[in-house]
Design an enzyme around this catalytic site. Structure first.
Site, PDB file in Angstrom:
ATOM      1  N   LYS A  77       0.852  -1.190   0.000  1.00  0.00           N
ATOM      2  CA  LYS A  77       0.000   0.000   0.000  1.00  0.00           C
ATOM      3  C   LYS A  77       0.892   1.246   0.000  1.00  0.00           C
ATOM      4  O   LYS A  77       1.942   1.254   0.651  1.00  0.00           O
ATOM      5  CB  LYS A  77      -0.884  -0.032   1.245  1.00  0.00           C
ATOM      6  CG  LYS A  77      -1.861   1.121   1.383  1.00  0.00           C
ATOM      7  CD  LYS A  77      -2.726   0.942   2.632  1.00  0.00           C
ATOM      8  CE  LYS A  77      -3.726   2.059   2.823  1.00  0.00           C
ATOM      9  NZ  LYS A  77      -4.563   1.858   4.024  1.00  0.00           N
ATOM     10  N   SER A 152      -9.574   1.813   3.418  1.00  0.00           N
ATOM     11  CA  SER A 152      -8.770   2.618   2.524  1.00  0.00           C
ATOM     12  C   SER A 152      -7.785   1.815   1.681  1.00  0.00           C
ATOM     13  O   SER A 152      -7.290   2.314   0.671  1.00  0.00           O
ATOM     14  CB  SER A 152      -7.983   3.664   3.328  1.00  0.00           C
ATOM     15  OG  SER A 152      -7.078   3.012   4.197  1.00  0.00           O
ATOM     16  N   SER A 176      -9.449  -0.712   7.515  1.00  0.00           N
ATOM     17  CA  SER A 176      -8.987  -0.567   6.131  1.00  0.00           C
ATOM     18  C   SER A 176      -8.360  -1.791   5.499  1.00  0.00           C
ATOM     19  O   SER A 176      -8.065  -1.768   4.305  1.00  0.00           O
ATOM     20  CB  SER A 176      -7.989   0.584   6.036  1.00  0.00           C
ATOM     21  OG  SER A 176      -8.692   1.780   6.018  1.00  0.00           O
TER      22      SER A 176
END
Ligand code: GLN
Length: 481
Positions: A77, A152, A176
């Site tokens: 990420k 997210s 997330s």
């Protein structure tokens, strides 16, 4: 043609020369290219990934001992530092920034011979539940492109879902990792707070943030956790507890388990009826297997989302004050009359709307006049939740909870209404407020064609137990799509 099942199978295939690391990397690069429009990746490192794969193939063929993650193709990420590679938290304010060190998790992946293939899209500074708040644009759910992948860590979830890597790392401050895993039909683990070092993870809300893992199956999650977990001199909030051999995953002894679920959560009007029914059916199957499954009162349900958003925005407003355009990242190019004007101009241009909203909310709840009314109260709620969890785990082995109140939203469905977006975090934020490990397992399919999961929570630092339980339930209860 390269086909991926699990790390263990891949390692066998490498040993029997049925495949190579180069073939694996080529496969993922093709998959990424073929579905670029999903927008899961913000950067891919094709050449260096291929080169590293070739080196690993050569070293294996020369009979050198292999690392635990030999040739495993992993995506990160865009909030996790990979030395000399772009790191932006999907924000314009970090445009052009490259970290000068590796996150501890990345350092450990590389030491065990993993291959980093690229960085994945996410909500700006990991703030969001749909991956629509990204300066790189939204990410599409690969199972239904009119839907969001969740957030997210939406890009990391889609990268695994769409066969664009073997495993990916995300971060989980309030869900997330688990919520996008649920929306995309993959496994997502948030370990105990402090289990994985946060060194090199861009801070959103430091007392909540934890690196998490996405994979197709539980053994892959377990092996990656085994590699990256554990104490770290660079993170004083990291836990000192010893790291178990998670990858062993020996089956649990067959004894009846005591499982709790929150009555109020299943009765919540926000919960999709089908999801409610399948969780209830699931509890019945567990009872039929001889386990005790009982509802427990959870009188705090209405307070957890407000407490979460007060505390995390407070921490975020402080953490994000470092982005001022002076040392790195985006800076306003205009002529400013003062340093304050320069900060204002830079931050106004650099941050997106959701991040600005949260900085303002956080500054407000920390302001002298409101501190006690909001921040102190929310801290008190957090303490009550921790007491509650200790009480529950003195009587039960695990807690079951839906991961999200609905399956993946339609793109744009919630963007105009931040409160309804925040409320959808109702089932995930609890485990970050209390710090316990939680996994989302993709056990179910909705009649709308989308997958969804169930969360399993266990006591602090009981990841081994959580993973053993998860593995046996995945084998026993996973339904085909
Ligand atoms: N959706 C939650 C939020 O917006 C969770 C984010 C996260 O876990 N990083 O804060």
């Amino acid at each position: 043609m390269f086909k991926y099942h699990s790390i263990a199978q891949y390692h066998q295939d490498l040993l029997s020369s049925t495949t190579t690391c180069v073939e694996a990397v080529q496969h993922y690069l093709q998959q990424i290219d073929a579905r670029r429009h999903l927008n899961a990746y913000v950067h891919t490192y094709a050449e260096e990934a291929l080169q590293r794969a070739a080196e690993l193939d050569a070293s294996r063929k020369a009979g050198k001992p292999s690392g635990k993650l030999h040739g495993v193709v992993i995506a990160l990420k865009d909030v996790i530092a990979y030395k000399d590679h772009p790191l932006t938290a999907a924000s314009k304010i970090l445009e052009g920034f490259k970290p000068v060190f590796n996150a501890t998790a990345v350092e450990r992946l590389l030491a065990e011979e993993a291959i980093i293939i690229g960085s994945t899209n996410c909500d700006e500074f990991a703030m969001g539940s749909t991956n629509e708040n990204s300066s790189y644009g939204k990410v599409l759910n690969a199972l239904d492109e009119s839907r969001v992948p969740g957030g997210s860590s939406g890009g990391s979830a889609v990268a695994v879902q769409a066969d664009q890597c073997m495993v990916s790392l995300g971060s989980d401050t309030g869900g997330s990792v688990r919520q996008p895993a649920d929306f995309c039909g993959v496994v997502g683990l948030k370990p105990t707070y402090g289990r994985i070092s946060r060194h090199g993870l861009i801070a959103y809300a430091s007392s909540f943030d934890q690196i998490g893992i996405f994979a197709n199956n539980v053994p892959d999650v377990a092996l990656v956790l085994e590699v990256i977990a554990g104490p770290d001199d660079f993170d004083s909030t990291g836990a000192q507890q010893k790291v178990d051999a998670y990858s062993q995953l020996t089956p649990l002894p067959s004894k009846p388990l005591r499982i709790a679920y929150f009555k109020e959560a299943l009765e919540s009007p926000a919960l999709d009826k089908e999801i409610r029914q399948s969780i209830l059916d699931f509890t019945q199957k567990l009872q039929a297997d001889g386990h005790t499954v009982e509802p427990v009162d959870f009188e705090f349900l209405d307070y957890i989302v407000p407490a979460y958003y007060i505390l995390t925005t407070a921490e975020a407003s402080s953490n994000l004050s470092r982005y001022d355009g002076v040392k790195y990242g985006h800076r306003n190019a205009g002529k400013n009359n003062s340093l304050t004007d320069f900060y204002c101009a830079t931050r106004s241009e650099g941050f997106g709307w959701e991040v600005k909203r949260r900085i303002m909310l956080g500054t407000f709840v920390l302001s002298a006049g409101y501190y006690d009314a909001y921040f102190t109260k929310a801290q008190q709620v957090r303490k009550l939740l921790v007491d509650k969890i200790n009480l529950i785990f003195s009587q039960f082995d695990a807690i079951l909870l839906p991961t999200a109140p609905s399956t993946a939203f339609k793109i744009g469905e919630k963007t105009e209404d931040p409160i309804s977006m925040y409320l959808a975090d109702i089932f995930t934020v609890f485990s970050n407020l209390t710090g316990i490990p939680t996994i989302s397992l993709p056990l179910f399919w909705h009649t709308n064609g989308m997958p969804y999961g169930v969360q399993i929570m266990t006591n602090q630092f009981s990841e081994l137990y959580l993973l053993q339980l998860s593995q046996s339930w995945m084998q026993q209860f996973r339904t085909a799509g």
